[in-house]
Design an enzyme around this catalytic site. Structure first.
Site, PDB file in Angstrom:
ATOM      1  CB  THR A  27      -0.970   0.039   1.202  1.00  0.00           C
ATOM      2  OG1 THR A  27      -0.272  -0.346   2.374  1.00  0.00           O
ATOM      3  CG2 THR A  27      -2.151  -0.871   1.000  1.00  0.00           C
ATOM      4  CG  PHE A  34      -9.136  -5.568  -4.150  1.00  0.00           C
ATOM      5  CD1 PHE A  34     -10.057  -6.529  -3.764  1.00  0.00           C
ATOM      6  CD2 PHE A  34      -7.881  -5.976  -4.573  1.00  0.00           C
ATOM      7  CE1 PHE A  34      -9.722  -7.867  -3.798  1.00  0.00           C
ATOM      8  CE2 PHE A  34      -7.546  -7.318  -4.605  1.00  0.00           C
ATOM      9  CZ  PHE A  34      -8.465  -8.266  -4.210  1.00  0.00           C
ATOM     10  CD  GLN A 103      -1.675 -13.318   2.099  1.00  0.00           C
ATOM     11  OE1 GLN A 103      -1.281 -12.607   3.022  1.00  0.00           O
ATOM     12  NE2 GLN A 103      -2.896 -13.792   2.059  1.00  0.00           N
ATOM     13  CG  HIS A 121      -2.785 -15.339  -3.725  1.00  0.00           C
ATOM     14  ND1 HIS A 121      -3.116 -14.463  -2.723  1.00  0.00           N
ATOM     15  CD2 HIS A 121      -3.147 -16.558  -3.274  1.00  0.00           C
ATOM     16  CE1 HIS A 121      -3.670 -15.135  -1.717  1.00  0.00           C
ATOM     17  NE2 HIS A 121      -3.687 -16.406  -2.029  1.00  0.00           N
ATOM     18  CB  CYS A 132      -0.908 -21.268 -28.763  1.00  0.00           C
ATOM     19  SG  CYS A 132      -0.327 -19.596 -28.419  1.00  0.00           S
ATOM     20  CB  CYS A 150      -2.989 -15.331 -28.283  1.00  0.00           C
ATOM     21  SG  CYS A 150      -1.469 -16.040 -28.904  1.00  0.00           S
ATOM     22  CB  SER A 192      -6.188  -9.498   8.111  1.00  0.00           C
ATOM     23  OG  SER A 192      -6.665 -10.133   6.949  1.00  0.00           O
TER      24      SER A 192
HETATM   25 ZN    ZN Z   1      -2.163 -18.250 -28.565  1.00  0.00          ZN
END
Ligand code: ZN
Length: 241
Positions: A27, A34, A103, A121, A132, A150, A192
Site C-alpha cells: 500500500t 481493494f 500474497q 497467488h 497455444c 493472443c 490480516s
Molecule cells: Zn495463442
C-alpha cells in the site's frame, strides 16, 4: 528496548528468515488494497459486485470484459515502485537466507532485487494464452485491447493470477511450507492472515520468534511474539543491514 531495536536484534541474530507478506506491504507503494474500506466502497459503487465474485474463475469466463476492466483498474498500477520494506528485504537477502512468501501479485519484491520470492497467488507479470500457451509480459498485456487476445492464435490471454475457485500452485505451496518449517524467524507483515491459505501456512513455522508488523493487531499466538502496529515500509525504513 524499543520495538524497532528488538526487531533489529532478532534479524541480526537469525539465520533463516521467512517474510510472509500481504497487501499492507504494497500500500505504501501505491498499490490499492481493494479489500480495504475505501477499495471495497469504490468497487461496490462501480461494479456492484463483491470482489470474491469478480475475481473468480467463473466470472473471468462469463464476464471477461468486465473482469479485465476491474483487473486493469484495481490490480495493475504501473507507477508503483518498491518501498523501504521491499528494498530492505532485497538487501538482506545478500547476507542472509531470506525467503519471501507473498500474497501480492505486483512483482515489487523482484523489482527491488529479491530472488527468493514465492508468489502464492501468482503475478500480474506472467500471462498466458489459454489456447497455444504462449507467455506474455505485463507490458504486452498493456499494449493489447481490454480483453487481450493472443497475437499468434487469437486465443484468450489469462493472467497467471490465482482466482477464486482455482487451485494454488502446489509446487509453490510445498516450497513455502518447507521454508517456513526450516526458518528460525518469521516476520508476518501487512496481512490480516484471513485470506486462504495464509493462516494455515504460518502454522508450519517451527522456529522460536514471530514478528507481526500490521496496522491492526492480529490474533497470533506465540510465546515470543513481537507485534508492531505501524505501516510496514515505515518500520523497515528504520532498520539497517
Ligand atoms: Zn495463442
Amino acid at each position: 528496548m524499543n520495538k524497532i531495536d528488538e526487531l533489529q536484534k532478532l534479524i541480526d541474530s537469525a539465520n533463516r528468515i521467512v517474510f510472509f507478506g500481504g497487501a499492507g506491504v504494497s500500500t505504501e507503494s501505491g498499490i490499492k488494497d481493494f479489500r480495504s474500506k475505501d477499495g471495497l466502497y469504490q468497487l461496490h459503487s462501480k461494479y456492484g459486485c463483491p470482489y470474491e465474485q469478480m475475481l473468480s474463475h467463473t466470472y473471468f469466463f462469463e464476464n471477461t470484459d468486465t473482469f479485465y476492466k476491474f483487473y486493469r483498474e484495481m490490480m495493475i498500477n504501473t507507477n508503483a515502485k518498491p518501498n523501504d520494506a521491499h528494498k530492505y528485504l532485497a538487501k538482506l537477502e545478500k547476507s542472509k537466507n531470506v525467503t519471501i512468501i507473498t500474497q501480492n501479485i505486483d512483482g515489487l519484491h523482484q523489482e527491488a532485487g529479491s530472488i527468493n520470492v514465492l508468489e502464492i497467488h501468482g503475478s500480474i507479470h506472467r500471462n498466458s494464452c489459454l489456447d497455444c500457451h504462449e507467455h506474455f509480459s505485463l507490458e504486452d498485456i498493456l499494449k493489447l485491447d481490454n480483453v487481450p487476445r493472443c497475437p499468434k492464435c487469437g486465443g484468450l490471454i489469462k493472467p497467471d493470477v490465482t482466482l477464486y475457485e482455482e487451485q494454488l500452485d502446489i509446487g509453490v505451496l510445498n516450497e513455502a511450507i518447507y521454508q517456513l518449517s526450516h526458518a528460525d524467524l518469521l516476520i508476518i507483515a501487512g496481512t490480516s492472515l484471513s485470506v486462504y491459505p495464509a493462516s494455515g501456512l504460518v502454522n508450519y513455522f517451527r522456529g522460536s520468534n514471530i514478528v507481526v508488523i500490521n496496522k491492526e493487531p492480529l490474533n497470533v499466538r506465540s510465546n515470543n511474539l513481537l507485534e508492531i502496529n505501524e505501516p510496514v515500509g515505515k518500520v523497515f525504513g528504520q532498520l539497517h543491514i
